[in-house]
Scaffold this active site. Sequence first.
Site, PDB file in Angstrom:
ATOM      1  N   CYS A  40       0.803  -1.219   0.000  1.00 15.22           N
ATOM      2  CA  CYS A  40       0.000   0.000   0.000  1.00 15.22           C
ATOM      3  C   CYS A  40       0.838   1.273   0.000  1.00 15.22           C
ATOM      4  CB  CYS A  40      -0.969  -0.018   1.189  1.00 15.22           C
ATOM      5  SG  CYS A  40      -2.353  -1.144   0.917  1.00 15.22           S
TER       6      CYS A  40
ATOM      7  N   LYS B 107       0.266   3.293  -3.267  1.00 12.84           N
ATOM      8  CA  LYS B 107      -0.956   4.047  -3.534  1.00 12.84           C
ATOM      9  C   LYS B 107      -0.641   5.488  -3.929  1.00 12.84           C
ATOM     10  CE  LYS B 107      -4.796   2.204  -0.770  1.00 12.84           C
ATOM     11  NZ  LYS B 107      -5.709   2.542   0.344  1.00 12.84           N
TER      12      LYS B 107
ATOM     13  N   SER C  75     -18.036   9.062  -1.098  1.00 13.29           N
ATOM     14  CA  SER C  75     -18.085   9.035   0.371  1.00 13.29           C
ATOM     15  C   SER C  75     -16.728   8.727   1.000  1.00 13.29           C
ATOM     16  CB  SER C  75     -19.091   7.971   0.841  1.00 13.29           C
ATOM     17  OG  SER C  75     -18.564   6.677   0.650  1.00 13.29           O
TER      18      SER C  75
ATOM     19  N   ASP D 166     -14.750   2.437   2.099  1.00 14.63           N
ATOM     20  CA  ASP D 166     -13.831   1.361   1.744  1.00 14.63           C
ATOM     21  C   ASP D 166     -14.250   0.579   0.506  1.00 14.63           C
ATOM     22  OD1 ASP D 166     -11.890   1.422   4.018  1.00 14.63           O
ATOM     23  OD2 ASP D 166     -13.730   1.235   5.154  1.00 14.63           O
TER      24      ASP D 166
ATOM     25  N   SER E  66      -5.355 -10.904 -16.855  1.00 16.25           N
ATOM     26  CA  SER E  66      -3.901 -10.734 -16.773  1.00 16.25           C
ATOM     27  C   SER E  66      -3.400  -9.945 -17.970  1.00 16.25           C
ATOM     28  CB  SER E  66      -3.206 -12.104 -16.720  1.00 16.25           C
ATOM     29  OG  SER E  66      -3.477 -12.839 -17.903  1.00 16.25           O
TER      30      SER E  66
END
Length: 342
Positions: free
Chosen positions: A13, A16, A44, A47, A136
């Site tokens: 992460c 990101k 919003s 998640d 892929s």
Amino acid sequence: MGEKITFCKGGGCTAKLGAGILSRVLERLPKGKQDPNLLIGYDSKDDAAVYQVSDDIAIVQTLDFFPPMVEDPYTFGKIAATNALSDIYAMGGEVKTALNIVCFPEQMDLNILGEIMRGGSEKVIEAGGTLAGGHSINDTDVKYGLSVTGVVHPKKIYPNNGGRPGDKLILTKKLGVGIICMANRVQEASEEAMREAIASMTTLNKYAAEICRKYEIHACTDVTGFSFLGHLHEMMDGTLSCRIDGSSVPVFPEALEAADEFLLTAAGQRNRNHVQDFVKFVNVPFAMEEVLYDPQTSGGLLVAVSAGHAKALLQELCDAGLPAAIVGEVTEKETAEITVEM
């Protein structure tokens, strides 16, 4: 199996895009006609997307993929899948199906790809879901993740911004995996620290989420690339504040040691730049500040639970072997949105 993945520039992460950059792009997108069945969308900052299909069923959709942050392909596959599945649990949902997302150089050993996908498949099965296909492409670097579909009752969705003054905040995993992985990249992390970080990153939030369903949860998010403080900022949503007891926040000790040695991530600094105006630190050491801004890969759930249920929920989470802790409480809006004291 001995095969290694060459490290990418920013794995997990930490890869990101920064929250500030992302919000500037998203706010310019055409919205289109509002669909009343879209209960939660990207506007919003939640998640996952939630779409109601009947009185008692809503679909939860999420997608997550990234470059490797560990050398072992099988372990990377498990971490990437665990991370992608997490958003379903953060919304209060159950995993149903998943699709593989794969970027892989054609000239690289396909056994490596097989090990990545084996790790991912095992985690989908552990989640109770079915791996139903994927897509892929030939790429210069390895990237892997999942698109995941889950279900939730429309009246039992966990928004990330539904906290109420007086709620206790509970975190279910330790912080610091981003810094530890960074330290490992330059051979400055111990084997024990990496083992602990990998064990955390491969623990499904399924178990914490199942326990949370028994209690009065007002808000929930999973702590990932935007850091503990970044996701906490989203939870406050401009209408609430919170006070955090820094000494209660579960942290990997070696992450603090690495931060003291300035083994930091660029993504952590982006998080600081984005959120620092909303945070007031009181007697918090620099290393702890860095851990609170550290991008987490496959981090824990951050839950706002009614004060009367907090101790019982915490006890059950700890009894399940999770390093959970009450880390603070939600308050009415104050001058400082987030106050961290030690």
